[in-house]
Design a protein around this motif. Structure first.
Motif, PDB file in Angstrom:
ATOM      1  N   ILE A   3      20.956 -72.356  24.255  1.00 35.27           N
ATOM      2  CA  ILE A   3      19.409 -72.103  24.031  1.00 35.27           C
ATOM      3  C   ILE A   3      19.201 -70.422  24.066  1.00 35.27           C
ATOM      4  CG2 ILE A   3      18.256 -72.138  26.400  1.00 35.27           C
ATOM      5  CD1 ILE A   3      16.959 -73.226  22.908  1.00 35.27           C
ATOM      6  N   ILE A   4      19.749 -69.538  24.716  1.00 40.94           N
ATOM      7  CA  ILE A   4      19.400 -68.098  24.411  1.00 40.94           C
ATOM      8  C   ILE A   4      19.861 -67.477  23.389  1.00 40.94           C
ATOM      9  CG2 ILE A   4      19.994 -65.776  25.602  1.00 40.94           C
ATOM     10  CD1 ILE A   4      18.184 -67.709  27.438  1.00 40.94           C
ATOM     11  N   LYS A   5      21.078 -68.030  22.871  1.00 39.33           N
ATOM     12  CA  LYS A   5      21.556 -67.586  21.233  1.00 39.33           C
ATOM     13  C   LYS A   5      20.640 -68.040  20.341  1.00 39.33           C
ATOM     14  CE  LYS A   5      26.121 -67.032  22.601  1.00 39.33           C
ATOM     15  NZ  LYS A   5      27.704 -67.596  22.248  1.00 39.33           N
ATOM     16  N   LEU A   6      19.908 -69.297  20.414  1.00 43.68           N
ATOM     17  CA  LEU A   6      18.920 -69.859  19.582  1.00 43.68           C
ATOM     18  C   LEU A   6      17.771 -68.931  19.366  1.00 43.68           C
ATOM     19  CD1 LEU A   6      19.465 -73.559  19.813  1.00 43.68           C
ATOM     20  CD2 LEU A   6      20.500 -72.183  18.155  1.00 43.68           C
ATOM     21  N   ILE A   7      17.240 -68.741  20.727  1.00 45.59           N
ATOM     22  CA  ILE A   7      15.998 -67.960  20.991  1.00 45.59           C
ATOM     23  C   ILE A   7      16.194 -66.491  20.077  1.00 45.59           C
ATOM     24  CG2 ILE A   7      14.440 -66.680  22.294  1.00 45.59           C
ATOM     25  CD1 ILE A   7      14.997 -69.117  24.283  1.00 45.59           C
ATOM     26  N   ILE A   8      17.205 -65.872  20.391  1.00 48.36           N
ATOM     27  CA  ILE A   8      17.563 -64.460  19.894  1.00 48.36           C
ATOM     28  C   ILE A   8      17.858 -64.668  18.280  1.00 48.36           C
ATOM     29  CG2 ILE A   8      19.265 -62.725  19.542  1.00 48.36           C
ATOM     30  CD1 ILE A   8      17.622 -62.620  22.208  1.00 48.36           C
ATOM     31  N   GLY A   9      18.440 -65.866  17.769  1.00 50.01           N
ATOM     32  CA  GLY A   9      18.511 -66.114  16.305  1.00 50.01           C
ATOM     33  C   GLY A   9      17.222 -66.077  15.918  1.00 50.01           C
ATOM     34  N   LYS A  10      16.408 -67.127  16.341  1.00 52.19           N
ATOM     35  CA  LYS A  10      14.953 -67.259  15.736  1.00 52.19           C
ATOM     36  C   LYS A  10      14.336 -65.904  15.680  1.00 52.19           C
ATOM     37  CE  LYS A  10      11.825 -69.869  14.493  1.00 52.19           C
ATOM     38  NZ  LYS A  10      11.829 -70.760  13.120  1.00 52.19           N
ATOM     39  N   LEU A  11      14.112 -65.186  16.863  1.00 55.85           N
ATOM     40  CA  LEU A  11      13.510 -63.931  16.702  1.00 55.85           C
ATOM     41  C   LEU A  11      14.175 -62.909  15.873  1.00 55.85           C
ATOM     42  CD1 LEU A  11      13.018 -63.641  20.667  1.00 55.85           C
ATOM     43  CD2 LEU A  11      11.262 -64.041  19.024  1.00 55.85           C
ATOM     44  N   ASP A  12      15.097 -63.043  15.246  1.00 64.00           N
ATOM     45  CA  ASP A  12      15.875 -62.158  14.410  1.00 64.00           C
ATOM     46  C   ASP A  12      15.846 -62.753  13.038  1.00 64.00           C
ATOM     47  OD1 ASP A  12      16.219 -60.138  16.296  1.00 64.00           O
ATOM     48  OD2 ASP A  12      18.269 -60.748  16.726  1.00 64.00           O
ATOM     49  N   TYR A  13      15.273 -64.155  12.925  1.00 67.14           N
ATOM     50  CA  TYR A  13      15.217 -64.733  11.582  1.00 67.14           C
ATOM     51  C   TYR A  13      16.688 -65.057  11.310  1.00 67.14           C
ATOM     52  CZ  TYR A  13      10.472 -63.105  11.832  1.00 67.14           C
ATOM     53  OH  TYR A  13       9.107 -62.716  12.539  1.00 67.14           O
ATOM     54  N   ASN A  14      17.506 -65.381  11.994  1.00 68.84           N
ATOM     55  CA  ASN A  14      18.943 -65.494  11.614  1.00 68.84           C
ATOM     56  C   ASN A  14      19.671 -67.031  12.122  1.00 68.84           C
ATOM     57  OD1 ASN A  14      21.490 -64.717  10.507  1.00 68.84           O
ATOM     58  ND2 ASN A  14      21.952 -63.521  12.558  1.00 68.84           N
ATOM     59  N   LEU A  15      18.754 -67.999  11.894  1.00 68.18           N
ATOM     60  CA  LEU A  15      19.415 -69.294  12.443  1.00 68.18           C
ATOM     61  C   LEU A  15      19.872 -70.021  11.266  1.00 68.18           C
ATOM     62  CD1 LEU A  15      16.778 -70.616  14.953  1.00 68.18           C
ATOM     63  CD2 LEU A  15      19.142 -69.476  15.144  1.00 68.18           C
ATOM     64  N   THR A  16      21.048 -70.823  11.255  1.00 60.59           N
ATOM     65  CA  THR A  16      21.609 -71.712  10.167  1.00 60.59           C
ATOM     66  C   THR A  16      20.382 -72.973  10.249  1.00 60.59           C
ATOM     67  OG1 THR A  16      22.948 -73.380  11.772  1.00 60.59           O
ATOM     68  CG2 THR A  16      23.833 -71.436  10.636  1.00 60.59           C
ATOM     69  N   LYS A  48       8.898 -54.594  22.169  1.00 63.75           N
ATOM     70  CA  LYS A  48      10.038 -54.593  23.431  1.00 63.75           C
ATOM     71  C   LYS A  48      11.410 -54.760  22.979  1.00 63.75           C
ATOM     72  CE  LYS A  48       6.709 -53.750  26.029  1.00 63.75           C
ATOM     73  NZ  LYS A  48       6.149 -52.648  26.947  1.00 63.75           N
ATOM     74  N   ASP A  49      12.505 -54.309  23.896  1.00 63.59           N
ATOM     75  CA  ASP A  49      13.717 -54.589  23.626  1.00 63.59           C
ATOM     76  C   ASP A  49      14.002 -56.034  24.520  1.00 63.59           C
ATOM     77  OD1 ASP A  49      16.509 -54.491  23.379  1.00 63.59           O
ATOM     78  OD2 ASP A  49      16.780 -53.206  24.657  1.00 63.59           O
ATOM     79  N   LEU A  50      14.609 -57.121  23.575  1.00 67.82           N
ATOM     80  CA  LEU A  50      14.578 -58.320  24.387  1.00 67.82           C
ATOM     81  C   LEU A  50      16.264 -58.480  24.724  1.00 67.82           C
ATOM     82  CD1 LEU A  50      12.080 -60.538  22.566  1.00 67.82           C
ATOM     83  CD2 LEU A  50      11.900 -59.415  24.497  1.00 67.82           C
ATOM     84  N   SER A  51      17.046 -57.347  24.510  1.00 66.86           N
ATOM     85  CA  SER A  51      18.566 -57.697  24.533  1.00 66.86           C
ATOM     86  C   SER A  51      19.069 -58.311  26.087  1.00 66.86           C
ATOM     87  CB  SER A  51      19.072 -56.553  24.338  1.00 66.86           C
ATOM     88  OG  SER A  51      18.776 -55.285  25.179  1.00 66.86           O
ATOM     89  N   GLU A  52      17.861 -58.009  27.028  1.00 70.84           N
ATOM     90  CA  GLU A  52      18.086 -58.554  28.443  1.00 70.84           C
ATOM     91  C   GLU A  52      18.255 -59.796  28.498  1.00 70.84           C
ATOM     92  OE1 GLU A  52      15.135 -56.830  31.183  1.00 70.84           O
ATOM     93  OE2 GLU A  52      15.504 -54.948  30.446  1.00 70.84           O
ATOM     94  N   ILE A  53      17.625 -60.579  27.725  1.00 73.47           N
ATOM     95  CA  ILE A  53      17.763 -62.121  27.990  1.00 73.47           C
ATOM     96  C   ILE A  53      19.057 -62.572  27.338  1.00 73.47           C
ATOM     97  CG2 ILE A  53      15.396 -62.465  27.483  1.00 73.47           C
ATOM     98  CD1 ILE A  53      16.021 -63.646  24.740  1.00 73.47           C
ATOM     99  N   MET A  54      19.911 -61.787  26.634  1.00 74.99           N
ATOM    100  CA  MET A  54      21.260 -62.310  26.710  1.00 74.99           C
ATOM    101  C   MET A  54      22.043 -62.497  27.856  1.00 74.99           C
ATOM    102  SD  MET A  54      21.587 -63.013  23.457  1.00 74.99           S
ATOM    103  CE  MET A  54      23.235 -63.022  23.217  1.00 74.99           C
ATOM    104  N   ASN A  55      21.616 -62.008  28.743  1.00 70.68           N
ATOM    105  CA  ASN A  55      22.338 -62.004  30.233  1.00 70.68           C
ATOM    106  C   ASN A  55      21.600 -62.863  31.228  1.00 70.68           C
ATOM    107  OD1 ASN A  55      24.402 -60.225  29.417  1.00 70.68           O
ATOM    108  ND2 ASN A  55      23.007 -58.494  29.704  1.00 70.68           N
ATOM    109  N   LEU A  56      20.591 -63.545  30.782  1.00 69.36           N
ATOM    110  CA  LEU A  56      19.720 -64.247  31.488  1.00 69.36           C
ATOM    111  C   LEU A  56      20.376 -65.461  32.222  1.00 69.36           C
ATOM    112  CD1 LEU A  56      16.824 -64.943  32.593  1.00 69.36           C
ATOM    113  CD2 LEU A  56      16.429 -66.314  30.495  1.00 69.36           C
ATOM    114  N   ASP A  57      20.471 -65.821  33.581  1.00 69.48           N
ATOM    115  CA  ASP A  57      20.913 -66.941  34.228  1.00 69.48           C
ATOM    116  C   ASP A  57      19.737 -68.105  33.992  1.00 69.48           C
ATOM    117  OD1 ASP A  57      21.559 -68.884  35.974  1.00 69.48           O
ATOM    118  OD2 ASP A  57      22.166 -67.646  37.592  1.00 69.48           O
TER     119      ASP A  57
END
Length: 70
Positions: A3-16, A48-57
């Motif tokens: 889900i984290i990758k999906l959220i990042i992809g959605k925020l970046d408008y980059n989902l299949t 805001k920089d959201l790259s931190e969520i990639m390492n979210l537990d």
């Protein structure tokens, strides 16, 4: 799917299409999911920089959310 990758992809408008369906299913699962994504989207829009969520537990984060709701 992660889900984290999906959220990042959605925020970046980059989902299949498949990822978009998975993301929509996740958002529709609960109001908490919708709220969380809306907050992340608002933060991104404010620069805001959201790259931190990639390492979210995720498990730990959900436990914290559930504790606050009880």
């Amino acid at each position: 799917m992660d889900i984290i990758k999906l959220i990042i992809g959605k925020l970046d408008y980059n989902l299949t299409r498949e990822e978009e369906v998975c993301f929509k299913n996740w958002v529709d699962e609960s109001l908490i999911n919708t709220y969380m994504f809306d907050r992340l989207e608002a933060l991104k829009e404010r620069g805001k920089d959201l790259s931190e969520i990639m390492n979210l537990d995720v498990e730990f984060a959900w436990k914290q959310v559930k504790q606050k709701l009880e």
